[in-house]
Design a protein around this motif. Structure first.
Motif, PDB file in Angstrom:
ATOM      1  N   GLU A  78       0.814  -0.898  -0.285  1.00 47.58           N
ATOM      2  CA  GLU A  78      -0.192   0.161   0.109  1.00 47.58           C
ATOM      3  C   GLU A  78       0.818   1.390  -0.010  1.00 47.58           C
ATOM      4  O   GLU A  78       1.493   1.324   0.792  1.00 47.58           O
ATOM      5  CB  GLU A  78      -0.748  -0.038   1.552  1.00 47.58           C
ATOM      6  CG  GLU A  78      -2.085  -1.078   1.447  1.00 47.58           C
ATOM      7  CD  GLU A  78      -3.172  -0.457   0.119  1.00 47.58           C
ATOM      8  OE1 GLU A  78      -2.644   0.667  -0.209  1.00 47.58           O
ATOM      9  OE2 GLU A  78      -4.322  -1.974   0.399  1.00 47.58           O
ATOM     10  N   ILE A  79       0.778   2.077  -1.176  1.00 45.53           N
ATOM     11  CA  ILE A  79       1.983   2.950  -1.686  1.00 45.53           C
ATOM     12  C   ILE A  79       1.495   4.149  -0.272  1.00 45.53           C
ATOM     13  O   ILE A  79       2.354   5.138   0.723  1.00 45.53           O
ATOM     14  CB  ILE A  79       1.635   3.726  -2.591  1.00 45.53           C
ATOM     15  CG1 ILE A  79       2.829   2.306  -3.811  1.00 45.53           C
ATOM     16  CG2 ILE A  79       2.667   4.806  -2.743  1.00 45.53           C
ATOM     17  CD1 ILE A  79       2.960   3.139  -4.863  1.00 45.53           C
ATOM     18  N   ALA A  80      -0.288   4.289  -0.167  1.00 42.58           N
ATOM     19  CA  ALA A  80       0.171   5.135   0.648  1.00 42.58           C
ATOM     20  C   ALA A  80      -0.091   4.790   2.506  1.00 42.58           C
ATOM     21  O   ALA A  80       0.331   5.771   3.088  1.00 42.58           O
ATOM     22  CB  ALA A  80      -2.172   5.407   0.908  1.00 42.58           C
ATOM     23  N   LEU A  81       0.186   3.780   2.926  1.00 39.63           N
ATOM     24  CA  LEU A  81       0.749   3.621   4.172  1.00 39.63           C
ATOM     25  C   LEU A  81       1.882   3.035   4.027  1.00 39.63           C
ATOM     26  O   LEU A  81       2.806   2.934   5.293  1.00 39.63           O
ATOM     27  CB  LEU A  81      -0.162   2.373   4.192  1.00 39.63           C
ATOM     28  CG  LEU A  81      -1.609   2.207   4.048  1.00 39.63           C
ATOM     29  CD1 LEU A  81      -1.777   1.238   4.598  1.00 39.63           C
ATOM     30  CD2 LEU A  81      -2.026   3.305   5.499  1.00 39.63           C
ATOM     31  N   ASN A  82       3.267   3.225   3.475  1.00 42.48           N
ATOM     32  CA  ASN A  82       4.292   3.043   2.891  1.00 42.48           C
ATOM     33  C   ASN A  82       4.554   1.410   3.644  1.00 42.48           C
ATOM     34  O   ASN A  82       6.132   1.458   4.622  1.00 42.48           O
ATOM     35  CB  ASN A  82       5.185   3.973   3.715  1.00 42.48           C
ATOM     36  CG  ASN A  82       4.801   5.460   3.141  1.00 42.48           C
ATOM     37  OD1 ASN A  82       4.400   5.554   1.851  1.00 42.48           O
ATOM     38  ND2 ASN A  82       5.291   6.547   4.045  1.00 42.48           N
ATOM     39  N   GLY A  83       3.710   0.500   3.061  1.00 45.36           N
ATOM     40  CA  GLY A  83       4.444  -0.758   3.494  1.00 45.36           C
ATOM     41  C   GLY A  83       4.035  -1.753   3.286  1.00 45.36           C
ATOM     42  O   GLY A  83       2.258  -1.733   3.020  1.00 45.36           O
TER      43      GLY A  83
END
Length: 200
Positions: free
Chosen positions: A86-91
């Protein structure tokens, strides 16, 4: 190897994912192999408006060796386990199997795709490698619209990143060519790939 990979490289927003979907082949999303945001080895931006933030456009933010393992397993076994990022969550938020279901070809696409081309060529995994390009202004607006729509990062950061990538596009394309990619628009690459598939 029972299967071989078609690599789609090129600037973010150039149309790699759209082309991959259009081809109708199984797709390995290389951007899912980003490092987690708390990884201490992540590279940092050293100058400019985003100084001190993670440089997600640097290859060191990405797990090169893990990607090659997945590519090799797909070519050899036809199945591998891939992360869900998840790019928005960086993980990562888990993983899932990717099964070629007997397909002799699959696509690997992402902004760091050029980095795996030499190893894939040496290992006999590579079917073809393309650097997908559009006019820089088109790439800029497509990337920014997508990133804002998906809320990947704060808007100001996305805009600043977009301007930096706009200025860097020529270097990105040159780097991909140096590593073995052929420059093509999405339509040109689609025509070449489908023509080559019809001959086999």
């Amino acid at each position: 190897m029972p299967a071989r990979v078609i690599v789609l490289a090129g600037p973010s927003g150039a149309g790699k994912s759209r082309l991959a979907a259009r081809l109708g082949l199984p797709v390995l999303r290389l951007d899912d192999f980003y490092k987690d945001g708390d990884d201490p080895t992540l590279p940092m931006i050293a100058s400019g408006a985003n100084t001190g933030l993670v440089d997600w456009d640097h290859p060191d933010s990405w797990l090169h060796d893990d990607t090659l393992v997945a590519l090799t397993e797909l070519c050899r076994d036809g199945v591998t386990e891939v992360p869900i990022y998840e790019i928005a969550l960086n993980g990562r938020r888990g993983s899932q199997p990717l099964d070629l279901a007997g397909s002799p070809l699959f696509v690997a696409e992402g902004i760091f795709a050029p980095e795996i081309v030499p190893a894939c060529h040496r290992g006999g995994l590579l079917e073809a490698a393309y650097c997908i390009t559009q006019r820089p202004a088109v790439t800029f607006w497509r990337r920014l619209s997508r990133d804002l729509r998906e809320r990947r990062k704060p808007p100001l950061m996305l805009f600043r990143r977009g301007l930096a990538l706009l200025r860097d596009q020529r270097r990105v394309v040159s780097h991909a060519v140096e590593l073995g990619c052929h420059v093509a628009t999405p339509d040109e690459a689609f025509a070449r790939i489908t023509t080559d598939r019809s001959r086999t």
